[in-house]
Design a protein around this motif. Structure first.
Motif, PDB file in Angstrom:
ATOM      1  N   LEU A  57       0.832  -1.200   0.000  1.00 23.38           N
ATOM      2  CA  LEU A  57       0.000   0.000   0.000  1.00 23.38           C
ATOM      3  C   LEU A  57       0.871   1.257   0.000  1.00 23.38           C
ATOM      4  CD1 LEU A  57      -2.950   1.000   0.216  1.00 23.38           C
ATOM      5  CD2 LEU A  57      -2.641   0.981   2.683  1.00 23.38           C
ATOM      6  N   HIS A  58       1.902   1.249   0.808  1.00 24.54           N
ATOM      7  CA  HIS A  58       2.814   2.394   0.882  1.00 24.54           C
ATOM      8  C   HIS A  58       3.516   2.616  -0.455  1.00 24.54           C
ATOM      9  CE1 HIS A  58       5.583   5.260   2.643  1.00 24.54           C
ATOM     10  NE2 HIS A  58       6.585   4.567   2.147  1.00 24.54           N
ATOM     11  N   GLU A  59       4.005   1.539  -1.047  1.00 23.44           N
ATOM     12  CA  GLU A  59       4.715   1.663  -2.325  1.00 23.44           C
ATOM     13  C   GLU A  59       3.787   2.180  -3.422  1.00 23.44           C
ATOM     14  OE1 GLU A  59       7.936   1.198  -3.108  1.00 23.44           O
ATOM     15  OE2 GLU A  59       8.415   0.806  -1.014  1.00 23.44           O
ATOM     16  N   LEU A  60       2.581   1.662  -3.481  1.00 20.55           N
ATOM     17  CA  LEU A  60       1.640   2.113  -4.509  1.00 20.55           C
ATOM     18  C   LEU A  60       1.236   3.568  -4.296  1.00 20.55           C
ATOM     19  CD1 LEU A  60      -0.697  -0.988  -4.891  1.00 20.55           C
ATOM     20  CD2 LEU A  60       1.010  -0.160  -6.525  1.00 20.55           C
ATOM     21  N   SER A  61       1.069   3.960  -3.062  1.00 18.86           N
ATOM     22  CA  SER A  61       0.647   5.334  -2.798  1.00 18.86           C
ATOM     23  C   SER A  61       1.762   6.336  -3.078  1.00 18.86           C
ATOM     24  CB  SER A  61       0.151   5.475  -1.363  1.00 18.86           C
ATOM     25  OG  SER A  61       1.195   5.265  -0.451  1.00 18.86           O
ATOM     26  N   ARG A  62       2.995   5.875  -3.127  1.00 20.00           N
ATOM     27  CA  ARG A  62       4.119   6.769  -3.412  1.00 20.00           C
ATOM     28  C   ARG A  62       4.393   6.928  -4.903  1.00 20.00           C
ATOM     29  NH1 ARG A  62       9.130   6.711   0.310  1.00 20.00           N
ATOM     30  NH2 ARG A  62       9.602   7.989  -1.461  1.00 20.00           N
ATOM     31  N   LEU A  63       3.706   6.160  -5.732  1.00 21.75           N
ATOM     32  CA  LEU A  63       3.902   6.306  -7.175  1.00 21.75           C
ATOM     33  C   LEU A  63       3.461   7.700  -7.621  1.00 21.75           C
ATOM     34  CD1 LEU A  63       2.506   2.985  -8.700  1.00 21.75           C
ATOM     35  CD2 LEU A  63       4.863   3.781  -8.792  1.00 21.75           C
ATOM     36  N   PRO A  64       4.230   8.325  -8.484  1.00 22.67           N
ATOM     37  CA  PRO A  64       3.757   9.589  -9.051  1.00 22.67           C
ATOM     38  C   PRO A  64       2.454   9.345  -9.820  1.00 22.67           C
ATOM     39  CG  PRO A  64       6.075   9.234  -9.570  1.00 22.67           C
ATOM     40  CD  PRO A  64       5.562   7.970  -8.957  1.00 22.67           C
ATOM     41  N   LEU A  65       1.579  10.314  -9.802  1.00 26.62           N
ATOM     42  CA  LEU A  65       0.260  10.145 -10.407  1.00 26.62           C
ATOM     43  C   LEU A  65       0.346   9.761 -11.876  1.00 26.62           C
ATOM     44  CD1 LEU A  65      -2.775  10.236 -10.071  1.00 26.62           C
ATOM     45  CD2 LEU A  65      -2.691  12.684 -10.583  1.00 26.62           C
ATOM     46  N   ASP A  66       1.225  10.400 -12.626  1.00 32.34           N
ATOM     47  CA  ASP A  66       1.308  10.078 -14.052  1.00 32.34           C
ATOM     48  C   ASP A  66       1.786   8.645 -14.281  1.00 32.34           C
ATOM     49  OD1 ASP A  66       3.821  10.833 -13.099  1.00 32.34           O
ATOM     50  OD2 ASP A  66       4.501  11.544 -15.053  1.00 32.34           O
TER      51      ASP A  66
END
Length: 59
Positions: free
Chosen positions: A24-33
């Protein structure tokens, strides 16, 4: 249920929860684009993390 079985179950659930939180943490840190390029929408991050760790039936 024996105590050994109980502790093994508890341990495996803690490990799975840690994997879920890390994912969850890794996915939430992805840049939006980048996330959108991967078809990951911000509202779907929890579901995707749960499916990755617990499987599709759990999500």
């Amino acid at each position: 249920m024996t105590m050994t079985c109980f502790y093994e179950t508890l341990k495996s659930r803690f490990v799975a929860r840690a994997k879920y939180r890390r994912t969850l943490h890794e996915l939430s840190r992805l840049p939006l684009d980048t996330a959108l390029d991967l078809d990951i929408y911000p509202g779907d991050i929890r579901r995707i993390a749960a499916e990755a760790v617990y499987g599709a039936a759990r999500a």
